[in-house]
Design a protein around this motif. Structure first.
Motif, PDB file in Angstrom:
ATOM      1  N   LEU A 244      22.842  54.088  24.239  1.00  0.00           N
ATOM      2  CA  LEU A 244      22.168  55.066  23.388  1.00  0.00           C
ATOM      3  C   LEU A 244      23.192  56.060  22.879  1.00  0.00           C
ATOM      4  CD1 LEU A 244      19.300  55.530  25.941  1.00  0.00           C
ATOM      5  CD2 LEU A 244      18.958  54.590  23.654  1.00  0.00           C
TER       6      LEU A 244
ATOM      7  N   TYR B 154      24.314  59.399  21.055  1.00  0.00           N
ATOM      8  CA  TYR B 154      23.774  60.736  20.790  1.00  0.00           C
ATOM      9  C   TYR B 154      24.058  61.130  19.350  1.00  0.00           C
ATOM     10  CZ  TYR B 154      23.252  65.822  21.006  1.00  0.00           C
ATOM     11  OH  TYR B 154      22.893  67.130  20.764  1.00  0.00           O
TER      12      TYR B 154
ATOM     13  N   LEU C 116      18.606  60.095  20.507  1.00  0.00           N
ATOM     14  CA  LEU C 116      19.408  59.027  21.086  1.00  0.00           C
ATOM     15  C   LEU C 116      19.051  57.740  20.359  1.00  0.00           C
ATOM     16  CD1 LEU C 116      19.099  59.975  24.843  1.00  0.00           C
ATOM     17  CD2 LEU C 116      21.248  59.830  23.574  1.00  0.00           C
TER      18      LEU C 116
ATOM     19  N   THR D  93      15.808  63.658  22.971  1.00  0.00           N
ATOM     20  CA  THR D  93      16.836  64.027  23.943  1.00  0.00           C
ATOM     21  C   THR D  93      16.347  65.049  24.968  1.00  0.00           C
ATOM     22  OG1 THR D  93      17.661  65.781  22.478  1.00  0.00           O
ATOM     23  CG2 THR D  93      18.677  63.615  22.263  1.00  0.00           C
TER      24      THR D  93
ATOM     25  N   ALA E  53      16.959  58.945  30.023  1.00  0.00           N
ATOM     26  CA  ALA E  53      18.168  59.045  29.213  1.00  0.00           C
ATOM     27  C   ALA E  53      18.389  60.462  28.721  1.00  0.00           C
ATOM     28  CB  ALA E  53      18.082  58.076  28.028  1.00  0.00           C
TER      29      ALA E  53
ATOM     30  N   ASN F 122      20.624  55.482  34.531  1.00  0.00           N
ATOM     31  CA  ASN F 122      21.315  56.043  33.367  1.00  0.00           C
ATOM     32  C   ASN F 122      22.553  56.822  33.786  1.00  0.00           C
ATOM     33  OD1 ASN F 122      19.023  55.993  30.967  1.00  0.00           O
ATOM     34  ND2 ASN F 122      18.138  56.251  33.007  1.00  0.00           N
TER      35      ASN F 122
ATOM     36  N   VAL G  73      24.524  57.602  26.207  1.00  0.00           N
ATOM     37  CA  VAL G  73      24.039  57.256  27.547  1.00  0.00           C
ATOM     38  C   VAL G  73      24.036  55.737  27.682  1.00  0.00           C
ATOM     39  CG1 VAL G  73      22.060  57.306  29.118  1.00  0.00           C
ATOM     40  CG2 VAL G  73      22.628  59.331  27.746  1.00  0.00           C
TER      41      VAL G  73
ATOM     42  N   GLU H   3      22.423  52.728  29.809  1.00  0.00           N
ATOM     43  CA  GLU H   3      21.214  52.557  30.612  1.00  0.00           C
ATOM     44  C   GLU H   3      20.959  51.088  30.905  1.00  0.00           C
ATOM     45  OE1 GLU H   3      16.439  53.111  29.913  1.00  0.00           O
ATOM     46  OE2 GLU H   3      17.737  54.827  29.448  1.00  0.00           O
TER      47      GLU H   3
ATOM     48  N   ASP I 214      17.902  48.657  32.504  1.00  0.00           N
ATOM     49  CA  ASP I 214      16.467  48.688  32.782  1.00  0.00           C
ATOM     50  C   ASP I 214      16.042  47.355  33.387  1.00  0.00           C
ATOM     51  OD1 ASP I 214      15.944  51.267  31.310  1.00  0.00           O
ATOM     52  OD2 ASP I 214      16.681  50.053  29.642  1.00  0.00           O
TER      53      ASP I 214
END
Length: 379
Positions: free
Chosen positions: A47, A49, A56, A76, A82, A119, A131, A133, A135
């Motif tokens: 992700l 920024y 994100l 955010t 995140a 994250n 970020v 991440e 899952d």
């Protein structure tokens, strides 16, 4: 133990790839692929920024349905894992998103039945960049020890991005410097062309043949330097001159001033630095001008200019079929009496070369041998 060892092996492999990467997009995509593999999960995303939108953006990822990577965005705020990692800088583990009171589950993650997430923040030069991440829709637990693996990935991504950004800044600076160099060479060429034009006007105003001859010599020398600078700003590579274009251009200009003569050029395709090109261009000017003045008397004839790349050396030859040199001709003695001959000797020394001017079977032949001309090889 095997699981952790596999993570370390994947992290080491990615470290090599990240430090070699030249483009951001494939590097981020590869990071999500390897990170997902190391965490034994089919879902991973990076992700990015975007401070302007305060969001994100899913820039890279694996496992997601079409339309997520490259399109989906998240807020955010602290209400998502995140967003919390981005805002606080702290890694986040959430093993029960469906029961979480701290966080909401973004809609696209709920559509994929994501039940747990881990994250970590990616920073570049001390600033938040995004970020990373992982899952999973499966039951199970992400453990604190997984954070070391994830943070290792995040650190490598950050270092790789910093390197790419530094290389881009350097490339931009070099491009700007190249533009300035081209502009400077262009302006020098135009200024020298103006000086040449002024000398030409002065030649037309003065009836003294000696003054006219001296002004003509000066004009030819200035034109040779101007043509070199013209090549500098027009060439594909700044500071590099195509020798065939330069010398043939000089010869064409001299031939226009001496219509009774024909100047033939046979030049190897050689590229050299400007430091070599300028004195070499002046030498060609002096040698050809001498042949125009003295080889054929009041008449005209052929003057041949050849340049060869001889195993890393440059051999310049200027020859004619004229009357030849006096029997007692001596280059050193002639240099004491003639400015042109002094310049020829001085320019040859500047090029760290040797020059010989002798009678040939017919006419005169001048040969310049440059042993180390800094030839630029083609890419």
């Amino acid at each position: 133990m095997q699981y952790r060892l596999r993570q370390q092996s994947i992290l080491a492999d990615f470290g090599i790839e990240a430090l070699r990467a030249r483009d951001l997009e494939p590097m981020l995509q590869r990071a999500t692929e390897l990170c997902g593999e190391g965490m034994r999960s089919k879902y991973c995303k990076f992700l990015e920024y975007r401070p302007e939108q305060d969001s994100l953006f899913v820039r890279a990822g694996i496992g997601w349905a079409p339309g997520v990577v490259g399109s989906a965005e998240m807020r955010t705020d602290l209400a998502s894992p995140a967003g919390f990692a981005l805002e606080t800088g702290q890694p986040v583990i959430s093993n029960h998103l469906e029961n979480e009171e701290r966080f909401r589950t973004p809609a696209f993650m709920a559509e994929h039945h994501i039940r747990r997430a881990i994250n970590v923040l990616v920073e570049t030069s001390g600033k938040r960049f995004g970020v990373l991440e992982v899952d999973s829709p499966d039951e199970g637990k992400f453990e604190p020890a997984d954070l070391a693996f994830m943070q290792g990935f995040a650190n490598l991504i950050g270092v790789a991005i910093e390197r790419q950004q530094a290389e881009q800044r350097l490339s931009d600076a070099m491009e700007h410097q190249e533009l300035l160099t081209r502009e400077a060479s262009h302006r020098v060429k135009n200024s020298l062309a103006l000086v040449s034009a002024m000398l030409n006007l002065q030649m037309q105003e003065d009836d003294d043949p000696r003054i006219t001859r001296l002004l003509g010599d000066a004009q030819a020398r200035i034109t040779a330097i101007a043509q070199t600078h013209d090549q500098l700003w027009r060439g594909e590579q700044v500071g590099i001159v195509a020798l065939d274009d330069l010398v043939c251009g000089i010869a064409t200009g001299l031939a226009e001033q001496a219509p009774l003569h024909r100047i033939d050029c046979d030049i190897d395709a050689i590229r050299i630095s400007a430091d070599t090109a300028i004195p070499l261009g002046l030498l060609v000017t002096e040698l050809v001008t001498n042949a125009i003045k003295y080889a054929y008397g009041e008449g005209g004839g052929v003057i041949a200019v050849t340049i060869r790349n001889a195993d890393g050396r440059i051999l310049l030859t200027v020859s004619d079929d004229g009357v030849g040199l006096p029997a007692d001709f001596d280059l050193k003695a002639a240099s004491r009496k003639s400015l042109g001959m002094r310049m020829i000797g001085s320019l040859a020394r500047q090029l760290r070369g040797t020059i010989a001017i002798e009678n040939a079977a017919r006419g005169t032949c001048a040969v310049l041998d440059i042993p180390d001309p800094r030839i630029v090889l083609p890419d």
